[in-house]
Structures are given as C-alpha cells and as structure tokens.
Enzyme design. Structure first.
Site, PDB file in Angstrom:
ATOM      1  N   LYS A  54      -9.908 -32.407  10.887  1.00  9.61           N
ATOM      2  CA  LYS A  54      -9.283 -33.735  11.015  1.00  9.61           C
ATOM      3  C   LYS A  54      -8.242 -33.774  12.152  1.00  9.61           C
ATOM      4  CE  LYS A  54     -11.900 -34.969   7.617  1.00  9.61           C
ATOM      5  NZ  LYS A  54     -11.630 -35.148   6.203  1.00  9.61           N
TER       6      LYS A  54
HETATM    7  C1  LIG Z   1     -12.157 -35.256   4.781  1.00 10.70           C
HETATM    8  C2  LIG Z   1     -12.386 -36.496   4.024  1.00 10.70           C
HETATM    9  C3  LIG Z   1     -11.967 -36.659   2.693  1.00 10.70           C
HETATM   10  C4  LIG Z   1     -11.426 -35.546   1.861  1.00 10.70           C
HETATM   11  O1  LIG Z   1     -10.325 -34.903   2.373  1.00 10.70           O
HETATM   12  P1  LIG Z   1     -10.045 -33.367   1.949  1.00 10.70           P
HETATM   13  O2  LIG Z   1      -8.710 -33.118   2.589  1.00 10.70           O
HETATM   14  O3  LIG Z   1     -11.134 -32.549   2.570  1.00 10.70           O
HETATM   15  O4  LIG Z   1     -10.017 -33.279   0.491  1.00 10.70           O
HETATM   16  C5  LIG Z   1     -12.137 -37.898   2.110  1.00 10.70           C
HETATM   17  N1  LIG Z   1     -12.696 -38.927   2.771  1.00 10.70           N
HETATM   18  C6  LIG Z   1     -13.133 -38.799   4.037  1.00 10.70           C
HETATM   19  C7  LIG Z   1     -13.735 -39.975   4.726  1.00 10.70           C
HETATM   20  C8  LIG Z   1     -13.018 -37.578   4.700  1.00 10.70           C
HETATM   21  O5  LIG Z   1     -13.472 -37.473   5.948  1.00 10.70           O
END
Ligand SMILES: *Cc1c(COP(=O)(O)O)cnc(C)c1O
Length: 376
Positions: free
Chosen positions: A180
């Site tokens: 991310k």
């Molecule tokens: C990465 C992601 C999540 C979950 O986040 P985590 O930190 O991996 O638990 C939820 N929604 C979307 C759209 C994502 O890309």
C-alpha cells in the site's frame, strides 16, 4: 522477478524502528499517538485510530456504524475480500453493487438500487487508488440516512476535488500492508470527524474496555476501575509498527509522486500496444496509483498472465469478484450478480507498479506484454 508491488524502506525507517526497540514501550506507548496525529494531520481529519491491520480497522468501523445481525452493507465486488468479510464478522450481509465501467469504482446509481430497509451503511472502495465518487455517495448516504465508510486501503495520498482522501466520508479506512501507499508491515487506521465513532473505535481496539470517567457505568469505583462495555478485540498496532509509520508518512508525498510518474510512463509506453484497454487517465494526478490495471481479451488473459510470469514479471489479477469465492458462493451469492464487475475482472491484469520501479523495468514489462499479445 519484478514484483507487482513492493515496499520502500530506507535507513531512516530502520533507525526509527530501532529506536523504539531500545525504548520502554513496544506497544501502548507514545509512537502510536504520534502516528495517529500524523495521519489525522495529513488527511485533515479530526480523529485517527490506528489498528493492527486494515481488516481490523474495517471490522471496527462497521461495528462503530452500528452494523449488526441482519443489516445490509452495500459495497462493490471489485475489492479485496476483507471489505465483505468485515460485514460477515458482525453477522451482517454484504450486498454487492456493480462498478462504473470507466472508473472501475462502485456505480452510485446501482448502489442506490440495492438500498433496502435493512441497509445500514455504504462502503465505496477507491479501486487501484483512484478516489470514488464521494460527492455522489455522500448525497446518497444523506438521502437514505446511511453511514458512509470509505475503504481507502489503496488511496492514502490521493485527493478528491482538491481535498485529501480521509476528510470526506463518515469514516475512512487505510491499510499499511507492504503493497500500500505506506507500510507498517501490517497495520491500518480509521480517520473520522465524529467523536462518538472515535470513542467507540478506541474501545473496540482494546477489548471493548474503557477507563474514561465520563463513560463508566459505575463511577463509585477506585482509579483502577475499567469497564468492558462492548465486545471488542485486541486490534492494537505496536509502537514498533507505528514508529515505522511515522517515518514512512514523511515520505508519502514522494512515494505518490513516483507512482504517478511511473503511471505516466506506462501510458506513454502502452499507447500504441494493440489489444489492451488502459485505465482512465482523467484522474491521473489525483489517484494514489496503487495499481496499474490494464485489460486484455478475457479469452487470452490467463495465457498472457502465465507468459508474463514465465518472463519474470509479477503480474496479478485484482480481483476475482468477492462473491465468486467459494465461501460466498456457499452463502448463496450467484454468478451474474454484477455483470460489469465480472467482465472487468475477467480481462484484468495488474502490471508492476511501485515507487522504485525503474524506467528500464517498465520498458521490459511493456515490450514483453506487446510480444505476448502479438502471439495470443
Ligand atoms: C489491503 C486492503 C484491505 C485490507 O487491509 P489489510 O491491512 O491487508 O488488512 C481492505 N480493502 C482493500 C480494498 C484493500 O486493498
């Protein structure tokens, strides 16, 4: 292998983490508040609560919105499964609305069609880092008295109509998984302007416990007294992670600028490649460019995927529509629910995109894709 994404960690990050490791607090210390302040500041939100993951943050936000047994939550199916799972944790029902085929974000009109008496919240996702139609969803949420929760897991650093993502929904979730915008290893956060949500989220993160004198049901007890008032979890982020987050936040704008430059380069390199559809250019300078998703003919996609992988290029597919997973199929969701999402998904191919991707790597990705498509 060129990965589809990867974190950018510098010596400054290593030093920040090392400092915490030598300090008194590994968890429940001052770094968490510092990270939260930095996120609230950046997104111009009043409050921020950091969590152990984006998924934990979503679960908490849904609970704060009062989502419970039998309630319905409207969301796109073109998302990571966590968006839907967080509703299932609360015995609520995810209701999937189709995407707008240009933006690949949830379509406001289709979302409106899915509203029933049981609908409690609406959860648009900023797919690939591109902000959703927040004005449209805000108006919709207001009209039907729904809570608007933005899944901004992919869009920290993006802007919508000149304002940072995080300042415009009732609650906005971010994720700090290594792929991310910034990373804490695992981690997530909710930003909000609503004090009630904020206080609930804080409790939910720590087992549902509170020491807040104003909140205690029994105020006769001594200073040690704390009360569990809701069924929360241990969803805390550690100070080790939060210190990494503080350090990464200083570089967020730089990361996003590099992602945008890489996206621009893809547009240039891919312009004359036949047989692909490019992502929308319109919001180029507003998107966080979490992903660069091209679309190829659905009949050749899996062959192209395998051939790219064989050349050492870490392409990915984002996503199989959530309801097509076996667990959701077993719950009774049927193929055909969101035709545009299914069509998009069938041809989708995410090309490697991350802040440190080199021009030469992008050239190799595009040259390889061009020659594979010629043979397919
Ligand atoms: C990465 C992601 C999540 C979950 O986040 P985590 O930190 O991996 O638990 C939820 N929604 C979307 C759209 C994502 O890309």
């Amino acid at each position: 292998m060129i990965p589809y994404s990867r974190q950018s960690i510098g010596e400054d990050d290593v030093r920040a983490v090392s400092k915490v490791l030598h300090s008194a607090f590994l968890t429940q210390g001052p770094a968490v508040k510092k990270f939260e302040d930095s996120l609230a500041n950046y997104t111009r939100a009043h409050y921020c609560i950091a969590f152990s993951s984006g998924t934990a943050a979503l679960h908490a936000a849904y609970a704060a919105a009062g989502i419970g047994k039998g309630d319905e939550v409207i969301m796109p199916a073109l998302t990571f499964v966590a968006t839907g799972n967080a509703a299932l944790y609360l015995n609520a029902r995810p209701v999937f609305a189709d995407i707008d085929e240009v933006s690949a974000n949830m379509d406001v009109r289709d979302a409106e069609k899915k509203i029933t008496k049981r609908t409690k919240a609406i959860v648009p996702v900023d797919y690939a880092g591109r902000p959703t139609d927040l004005a449209g969803f805000r108006a919709l949420a207001k009209r039907h008295r729904l809570v608007l929760i933005e899944d901004g897991a992919q869009s920290l650093g993006a802007t919508y109509r000149g304002k940072p993502v995080g300042s415009q929904a009732d609650m906005t979730m971010f994720s700090f998984h290594p792929v991310k915008s910034i990373t804490t290893g695992e981690g997530g956060a909710i930003v909000t302007n609503n004090k009630n949500y904020y206080e609930f989220l804080r409790m939910f993160r720590t087992h549902g416990l509170t020491r807040d004198a104003k909140k205690l049901k029994d105020r006769t007890k001594a200073a040690w007294h704390q009360e569990m008032q809701v069924l929360g979890n241990n969803y805390r982020i550690t100070d080790i992670q939060a210190a990494l987050g503080v350090s990464q936040m200083k570089k967020l704008d730089g990361f996003i600028a590099k992602r945008r430059a890489a996206a621009k380069r893809y547009f240039r390199l891919l312009a004359d490649v036949p047989g692909i559809k490019l992502p929308p250019r319109a919001e180029l300078d507003n998107s966080a460019w979490h992903l660069f998703v091209v679309r190829v003919d659905a009949r050749v996609r899996d062959r192209v995927f395998a051939a790219m992988r064989a050349k050492g290029i870490g392409v990915q597919v984002h996503y199989l529509p959530v309801y097509m997973h076996p667990y959701y199929q077993d719950l009774g969701y049927k193929k055909g629910l969101c035709p545009k999402t299914e069509e998009f998904s069938a041809g989708a191919l995410s090309l490697p995109l991350f802040p440190t991707i080199a021009a030469k790597q992008q050239q190799f990705v595009v040259d390889t894709l061009r020659s594979i498509l010629k043979r397919s």
